[in-house]
Design a protein around this motif. Structure first.
Motif, mmCIF file in Angstrom:
data_model
loop_
_atom_site.group_PDB
_atom_site.id
_atom_site.type_symbol
_atom_site.label_atom_id
_atom_site.label_comp_id
_atom_site.label_asym_id
_atom_site.label_seq_id
_atom_site.Cartn_x
_atom_site.Cartn_y
_atom_site.Cartn_z
ATOM 1 N N LYS A 137 61.270 33.411 10.899
ATOM 2 C CA LYS A 137 61.112 33.363 10.001
ATOM 3 C C LYS A 137 59.002 32.620 10.297
ATOM 4 O O LYS A 137 58.500 32.916 9.203
ATOM 5 N N GLN A 138 59.252 32.046 11.721
ATOM 6 C CA GLN A 138 57.913 31.771 12.277
ATOM 7 C C GLN A 138 57.334 33.073 12.272
ATOM 8 O O GLN A 138 55.893 32.529 11.761
ATOM 9 N N LEU A 139 57.603 33.651 12.284
ATOM 10 C CA LEU A 139 56.156 34.865 12.736
ATOM 11 C C LEU A 139 55.597 35.184 11.783
ATOM 12 O O LEU A 139 54.294 36.132 11.652
ATOM 13 N N ILE A 140 56.406 35.318 11.106
ATOM 14 C CA ILE A 140 56.179 35.586 9.371
ATOM 15 C C ILE A 140 54.990 34.206 8.511
ATOM 16 O O ILE A 140 54.620 35.184 7.542
ATOM 17 N N THR A 141 54.601 33.268 9.230
ATOM 18 C CA THR A 141 53.864 32.933 8.932
ATOM 19 C C THR A 141 52.267 32.937 8.206
ATOM 20 O O THR A 141 51.890 34.038 9.062
ATOM 21 N N PRO A 142 51.631 32.720 6.932
ATOM 22 C CA PRO A 142 50.709 33.109 6.990
ATOM 23 C C PRO A 142 49.436 32.971 8.231
ATOM 24 O O PRO A 142 48.400 33.835 8.255
ATOM 25 N N ALA A 143 49.252 32.054 9.262
ATOM 26 C CA ALA A 143 48.092 32.136 9.812
ATOM 27 C C ALA A 143 48.763 33.187 11.102
ATOM 28 O O ALA A 143 47.711 33.683 11.147
ATOM 29 N N TYR A 144 49.440 33.891 11.210
ATOM 30 C CA TYR A 144 49.583 34.477 11.994
ATOM 31 C C TYR A 144 50.031 36.396 11.812
ATOM 32 O O TYR A 144 48.973 36.815 12.103
#
Length: 275
Positions: free
Chosen positions: A112-119
């Motif tokens: 889930k964190q991998l596809i956060t907007p910032a990344y």
């Protein structure tokens, strides 16, 4: 000298994890076994007898990761607020360890964190590489769409690319090439789009405004690199086309053509955008 990390200490902890830099973590077999089939299987095996020289009177399991990594990993495993990774370097590192020890919940959280907007905004190609390395199909598809806004052949190569297959990278190249070709094929102007000064019927043939010729030329170059509408439908891009036309009225013609341009943008945006 060995140090203890007390963040996870609780009465009832029944084993120790020893990091590569000699930091001990007091942990619970039941929590590790519930979180990881790897540890569940390990604990099901016959255990060696207690070491009389072990002052802790608890089994010690050495791991090859440093204490900073073990600490972050355990914060994902234990029922405490999960940390937020601060960089793709950190995320990739923790994810690799989570996969190594089969911590399924940790892997799910990091996906889930991998596809956060910032990344996705800052390094979509690397996000794609990490997702492809671990065969995260959904995350790879999400990242592939965001790579459309960058020149994938001019991106720095991270170590993550060493672990993806040629097939995975080929899928991304095919997406870019196919979408670029289809987007360029849509660059056609109807005969009702005119400039009062530089276009109109000449000897029965339609002559498009000069701004369109410049726009089409520049757009094809940009779409070859980035098959998306982000740049070519921006006001600075239209201003460049109007200036390059050399026609004083082309700027007004562009404004008058907003419906046509909006529809063209929509057609390009609706092209397949993921692997």
């Amino acid at each position: 000298m060995t140090h203890s990390h007390n963040d996870f200490y609780a009465p009832g902890s029944d084993m120790l994890l020893l990091s590569s830099d000699d930091v001990k973590f007091c942990v619970h077999r039941c929590i590790l076994a519930a979180a990881s089939p790897f540890f569940e299987h390990m604990f099901a095996l016959p255990q060696p007898p207690d070491d009389p020289t072990n002052e802790e009177r608890r089994p010690v399991i050495p791991v090859s990761e440093p204490s900073s990594t073990v600490h972050t990993l355990l914060r994902f495993v234990y029922p405490v607020p999960h940390p937020t990774t601060s960089s793709l370097d950190e995320l990739s590192n923790i994810l690799g360890v989570a996969v190594k020890y089969d911590f399924l919940g940790v892997i799910s959280s990091l996906r889930k964190q991998l596809i956060t907007p910032a990344y996705l905004r800052d390094d979509p190609v690397r996000v794609f590489a990490i997702a492809s390395r671990y065969e995260f199909e959904h995350e790879a598809q999400v990242a592939s769409q965001h790579t459309l806004s960058v020149n994938i052949l001019d991106c720095p190569l991270s170590d993550d690319f060493r672990f993806i297959t040629a097939h995975s990278y080929h899928r991304l190249l095919v997406l870019h090439k196919k979408r670029s070709k289809e987007a360029q094929a849509l660059l056609k102007i109807p005969e009702d789009v005119k400039c009062l000064q530089c276009s109109g019927p000449y000897y029965g043939a339609f002559v498009p405004p000069k701004w369109w010729k410049e726009f089409e030329r520049m757009a094809k170059v940009d779409l070859e690199i980035r098959p998306t509408t982000d740049v070519i439908f921006s006001m600075p891009f239209f201003a460049r086309a109007a200036e390059a036309s050399g026609c004083a009225r082309c700027a007004s013609s562009i404004l008058d053509s907003h419906e046509f341009l909006s529809d063209l943008k929509r057609q390009i945006d609706e092209l397949p955008a993921t692997i």
